[in-house]
Design a protein around this motif. Sequence first.
Motif, PDB file in Angstrom:
ATOM      1  N   PRO A 221       0.798  -1.225   0.000  1.00  0.00           N
ATOM      2  CA  PRO A 221       0.000   0.000   0.000  1.00  0.00           C
ATOM      3  C   PRO A 221       0.832   1.278   0.000  1.00  0.00           C
ATOM      4  CG  PRO A 221       0.057  -0.949   2.194  1.00  0.00           C
ATOM      5  CD  PRO A 221       0.769  -1.917   1.302  1.00  0.00           C
ATOM      6  N   ALA A 222       2.162   1.151   0.092  1.00  0.00           N
ATOM      7  CA  ALA A 222       3.060   2.312   0.018  1.00  0.00           C
ATOM      8  C   ALA A 222       4.220   1.918  -0.898  1.00  0.00           C
ATOM      9  CB  ALA A 222       3.558   2.684   1.420  1.00  0.00           C
ATOM     10  N   ALA A 223       3.901   1.736  -2.182  1.00  0.00           N
ATOM     11  CA  ALA A 223       4.788   1.021  -3.097  1.00  0.00           C
ATOM     12  C   ALA A 223       6.090   1.746  -3.424  1.00  0.00           C
ATOM     13  CB  ALA A 223       4.041   0.696  -4.394  1.00  0.00           C
ATOM     14  N   GLY A 224       6.125   3.075  -3.328  1.00  0.00           N
ATOM     15  CA  GLY A 224       7.350   3.780  -3.697  1.00  0.00           C
ATOM     16  C   GLY A 224       7.745   3.456  -5.126  1.00  0.00           C
ATOM     17  N   THR A 225       8.997   3.054  -5.324  1.00  0.00           N
ATOM     18  CA  THR A 225       9.457   2.713  -6.671  1.00  0.00           C
ATOM     19  C   THR A 225       9.290   1.224  -6.990  1.00  0.00           C
ATOM     20  OG1 THR A 225      11.732   2.494  -5.857  1.00  0.00           O
ATOM     21  CG2 THR A 225      11.087   4.629  -6.753  1.00  0.00           C
ATOM     22  N   GLY A 226       8.577   0.489  -6.143  1.00  0.00           N
ATOM     23  CA  GLY A 226       8.166  -0.873  -6.486  1.00  0.00           C
ATOM     24  C   GLY A 226       9.086  -1.984  -6.037  1.00  0.00           C
ATOM     25  N   GLY A 227       9.984  -1.732  -5.101  1.00  0.00           N
ATOM     26  CA  GLY A 227      10.951  -2.750  -4.686  1.00  0.00           C
ATOM     27  C   GLY A 227      10.318  -4.038  -4.193  1.00  0.00           C
ATOM     28  N   PHE A 228       9.300  -3.937  -3.319  1.00  0.00           N
ATOM     29  CA  PHE A 228       8.650  -5.145  -2.792  1.00  0.00           C
ATOM     30  C   PHE A 228       7.915  -5.899  -3.892  1.00  0.00           C
ATOM     31  CE2 PHE A 228       9.058  -2.889   1.298  1.00  0.00           C
ATOM     32  CZ  PHE A 228       9.538  -3.922   2.092  1.00  0.00           C
ATOM     33  N   LEU A 229       7.253  -5.171  -4.784  1.00  0.00           N
ATOM     34  CA  LEU A 229       6.482  -5.822  -5.839  1.00  0.00           C
ATOM     35  C   LEU A 229       7.393  -6.488  -6.861  1.00  0.00           C
ATOM     36  CD1 LEU A 229       3.681  -3.138  -6.305  1.00  0.00           C
ATOM     37  CD2 LEU A 229       3.550  -5.306  -5.064  1.00  0.00           C
ATOM     38  N   VAL A 230       8.521  -5.861  -7.169  1.00  0.00           N
ATOM     39  CA  VAL A 230       9.487  -6.476  -8.091  1.00  0.00           C
ATOM     40  C   VAL A 230      10.018  -7.778  -7.503  1.00  0.00           C
ATOM     41  CG1 VAL A 230      11.823  -6.237  -9.052  1.00  0.00           C
ATOM     42  CG2 VAL A 230      10.169  -4.376  -9.311  1.00  0.00           C
ATOM     43  N   GLU A 231      10.374  -7.759  -6.222  1.00  0.00           N
ATOM     44  CA  GLU A 231      10.905  -8.960  -5.573  1.00  0.00           C
ATOM     45  C   GLU A 231       9.829 -10.045  -5.476  1.00  0.00           C
ATOM     46  OE1 GLU A 231      14.040 -11.095  -4.239  1.00  0.00           O
ATOM     47  OE2 GLU A 231      14.182  -8.968  -4.764  1.00  0.00           O
ATOM     48  N   ALA A 232       8.582  -9.645  -5.174  1.00  0.00           N
ATOM     49  CA  ALA A 232       7.486 -10.619  -5.110  1.00  0.00           C
ATOM     50  C   ALA A 232       7.209 -11.203  -6.497  1.00  0.00           C
ATOM     51  CB  ALA A 232       6.228  -9.950  -4.552  1.00  0.00           C
ATOM     52  N   TYR A 264       5.518   7.014  -8.612  1.00  0.00           N
ATOM     53  CA  TYR A 264       4.552   6.247  -9.403  1.00  0.00           C
ATOM     54  C   TYR A 264       5.119   5.915 -10.780  1.00  0.00           C
ATOM     55  CZ  TYR A 264       0.236   5.083 -11.917  1.00  0.00           C
ATOM     56  OH  TYR A 264      -0.706   4.445 -12.673  1.00  0.00           O
ATOM     57  N   LEU A 265       5.696   6.910 -11.440  1.00  0.00           N
ATOM     58  CA  LEU A 265       6.320   6.688 -12.750  1.00  0.00           C
ATOM     59  C   LEU A 265       7.465   5.688 -12.649  1.00  0.00           C
ATOM     60  CD1 LEU A 265       7.143   7.368 -15.713  1.00  0.00           C
ATOM     61  CD2 LEU A 265       8.403   9.314 -14.794  1.00  0.00           C
ATOM     62  N   LEU A 266       8.337   5.881 -11.651  1.00  0.00           N
ATOM     63  CA  LEU A 266       9.491   4.995 -11.484  1.00  0.00           C
ATOM     64  C   LEU A 266       9.042   3.573 -11.171  1.00  0.00           C
ATOM     65  CD1 LEU A 266      11.728   7.412  -9.382  1.00  0.00           C
ATOM     66  CD2 LEU A 266      11.926   6.927 -11.817  1.00  0.00           C
ATOM     67  N   CYS A 267       7.974   3.440 -10.374  1.00  0.00           N
ATOM     68  CA  CYS A 267       7.440   2.116 -10.032  1.00  0.00           C
ATOM     69  C   CYS A 267       6.903   1.411 -11.279  1.00  0.00           C
ATOM     70  CB  CYS A 267       6.331   2.270  -8.994  1.00  0.00           C
ATOM     71  SG  CYS A 267       5.574   0.719  -8.461  1.00  0.00           S
ATOM     72  N   GLN A 268       6.127   2.130 -12.081  1.00  0.00           N
ATOM     73  CA  GLN A 268       5.589   1.543 -13.311  1.00  0.00           C
ATOM     74  C   GLN A 268       6.715   1.036 -14.201  1.00  0.00           C
ATOM     75  OE1 GLN A 268       2.525   0.981 -14.337  1.00  0.00           O
ATOM     76  NE2 GLN A 268       1.241   2.141 -12.948  1.00  0.00           N
ATOM     77  N   MET A 269       7.728   1.871 -14.412  1.00  0.00           N
ATOM     78  CA  MET A 269       8.833   1.481 -15.294  1.00  0.00           C
ATOM     79  C   MET A 269       9.616   0.315 -14.698  1.00  0.00           C
ATOM     80  SD  MET A 269       9.997   2.370 -18.215  1.00  0.00           S
ATOM     81  CE  MET A 269      11.347   1.745 -19.190  1.00  0.00           C
ATOM     82  N   ASN A 270       9.823   0.338 -13.390  1.00  0.00           N
ATOM     83  CA  ASN A 270      10.557  -0.727 -12.713  1.00  0.00           C
ATOM     84  C   ASN A 270       9.858  -2.076 -12.921  1.00  0.00           C
ATOM     85  OD1 ASN A 270      12.614  -1.782 -11.145  1.00  0.00           O
ATOM     86  ND2 ASN A 270      11.774  -1.064  -9.195  1.00  0.00           N
ATOM     87  N   LEU A 271       8.542  -2.099 -12.747  1.00  0.00           N
ATOM     88  CA  LEU A 271       7.791  -3.345 -12.902  1.00  0.00           C
ATOM     89  C   LEU A 271       7.734  -3.784 -14.365  1.00  0.00           C
ATOM     90  CD1 LEU A 271       4.983  -2.538 -10.345  1.00  0.00           C
ATOM     91  CD2 LEU A 271       6.526  -4.495 -10.204  1.00  0.00           C
ATOM     92  N   LEU A 272       7.569  -2.833 -15.276  1.00  0.00           N
ATOM     93  CA  LEU A 272       7.564  -3.166 -16.702  1.00  0.00           C
ATOM     94  C   LEU A 272       8.882  -3.799 -17.119  1.00  0.00           C
ATOM     95  CD1 LEU A 272       5.805   0.012 -18.128  1.00  0.00           C
ATOM     96  CD2 LEU A 272       4.951  -2.317 -18.373  1.00  0.00           C
ATOM     97  N   LEU A 273       9.981  -3.217 -16.660  1.00  0.00           N
ATOM     98  CA  LEU A 273      11.293  -3.731 -17.038  1.00  0.00           C
ATOM     99  C   LEU A 273      11.549  -5.119 -16.475  1.00  0.00           C
ATOM    100  CD1 LEU A 273      13.581  -0.583 -16.725  1.00  0.00           C
ATOM    101  CD2 LEU A 273      12.961  -1.796 -18.813  1.00  0.00           C
ATOM    102  N   HIS A 274      10.916  -5.430 -15.353  1.00  0.00           N
ATOM    103  CA  HIS A 274      11.122  -6.746 -14.751  1.00  0.00           C
ATOM    104  C   HIS A 274      10.104  -7.780 -15.226  1.00  0.00           C
ATOM    105  CE1 HIS A 274      13.820  -4.514 -12.079  1.00  0.00           C
ATOM    106  NE2 HIS A 274      14.381  -5.689 -11.847  1.00  0.00           N
ATOM    107  N   GLY A 275       9.207  -7.381 -16.160  1.00  0.00           N
ATOM    108  CA  GLY A 275       8.371  -8.379 -16.809  1.00  0.00           C
ATOM    109  C   GLY A 275       6.888  -8.335 -16.520  1.00  0.00           C
ATOM    110  N   LEU A 276       6.420  -7.384 -15.682  1.00  0.00           N
ATOM    111  CA  LEU A 276       4.986  -7.286 -15.417  1.00  0.00           C
ATOM    112  C   LEU A 276       4.359  -6.400 -16.501  1.00  0.00           C
ATOM    113  CD1 LEU A 276       2.773  -8.164 -13.425  1.00  0.00           C
ATOM    114  CD2 LEU A 276       3.169  -6.042 -12.181  1.00  0.00           C
TER     115      LEU A 276
END
Length: 525
Positions: A221-232, A264-276
């Motif tokens: 719920p506080a995703a920041g640049t998406g570190g937890f979601l990328v690892e998950a 939000y922008l950095l999180c979106q790009m981070n997840l896209l680059l890792h395959g989501l």
Amino acid sequence: MPRKARDAARPALTTAQALGALLKSARDIMRKDKGLNGDLDRLPLLTWIMFLKFLDDLERQREAEAALAGTRFRPAIEPPYRWRDWAANPQGITGDELLAFINGEETVRPDGTRGPGLFAYLRALTSENGDDRRDVIATVFRGVDNRMRSGYLLRDVIDKVNGIHFTSSEELHTLGALYESMLREMRDAAGDSGEFYTPRAVVRLMVQVTDPRLGETVLDPAAGTGGFLVEAFAHLSAQVRTVAERKVLQQRSLFGCEPKPLPYLLCQMNLLLHGLDAPRIDPGNALRHRLAEIGERDRVDVILTNPPFGGEEERGIQDNFPEDRRTAETALLFLQLIMRRLKRAPTSAGRPARAAVVVPNGTLFGDGVAARIKADLLEQFNLHTVLRLPEGVFAPYTDIPTNVIFFDTSGPTREIWFYEQPLPEGRRKYTKTRPIQFEEFSEFLAWWGSRAEGPRAWKVDGPGLIRRDEAGRVVAVNLDLKNPAARAAEDHRAPAEIVTSALAKEREVLALLEELRALVDEGPG
């Protein structure tokens, strides 16, 4: 198409070294522009440019797949706003013409017609037929702008990014690693403005011990640049065996909230680059909904997060919480939200819903509202583990002591295990260049599965920590418990050892003062 023809049409792979050089060259170009001031400006600009190139490469792939399948394809971005229409040709628009196309509300487009500028068009996109890519794009570009003043330098950056091919898993993996290194630099710069990011080692540990299973839903719920979601995502990807399971991972597994436009922008790009393919990140404040109105359909199986702490939420946000549990402290509001959003029934994997949350020491010992919230936690959830992190894990951004609490919905708390993670031998603290490493948690991971009391681990009675007044109201719940083994060792030290320890600490202070004096003598130059 013959194999040789296919291979000739496919761009050559870009090596890690070439990608690194390409991105460095793009950043060097941006340093010449008068409109950008440091990496806090340069990285977002590079990210939105890469974002558009990535989307165009992805659309090309999907268009080709639709043609093979004989189905209709509708792009998320229409001509002449696709990357291939205005950016791919090195001899294309540049200078003031390029700036006008990107920034203008209305402009002459690359095909010679008049219409909205690029950003105006992207911000106005809306989803159709259940395809939410357009909404994602619109939300991303409502939160960014183009600060480069030179259209010629901007064209040079675009030409560099055009050399990246988002069409192979090898390149995506390499670029993802490079992008993470840029995010670390971004975090270093953002640390001065109160943004504290979770060290990768801590993120990986929290994901590993909560062990999300494919089919379970995961939320930050506080995703920041998406570190937890990328690892998950990486953790769940290893469990995929079929096309159907891949669809579950891509569409029904990972969710986040991030209200600040830049993260939000950095999180979106981070997840896209890792395959989501289509990250499901809510651009609103996770605390904006009334707690009582969050029902079962809003609940998830696993929550992994490091919510902001030390901040203050406005009165309107506080009013979403029960009157006797309202507070301006964001960490306490998020803790209530996390408890509310965990499913009560067992997950699809037959396990209780669970959470791993980073909290400051203040949350552990706070009284008043904090005590009432902690009593709810102990009485309604099983707070089974508190990992006490060593001092300085979040250095250099903050020296606030932190912990990770692990709880689930298996029932009320009976006993709480505490584990004190030590600093490596010979280390006084962590630094930006020498952060905590995942390997340092090896003893904790070994202990996790077969718990026993020892020099680093102890357990306490959970209900016994709740103190009430004569009327039965909660007055205190202290979870800031010190290691009894360390306390016993302290109590039994010989006088000479105590004096020696005090002198050693005095020498450390004097050494630090000398370092400070040297820095002052050097002056601002």
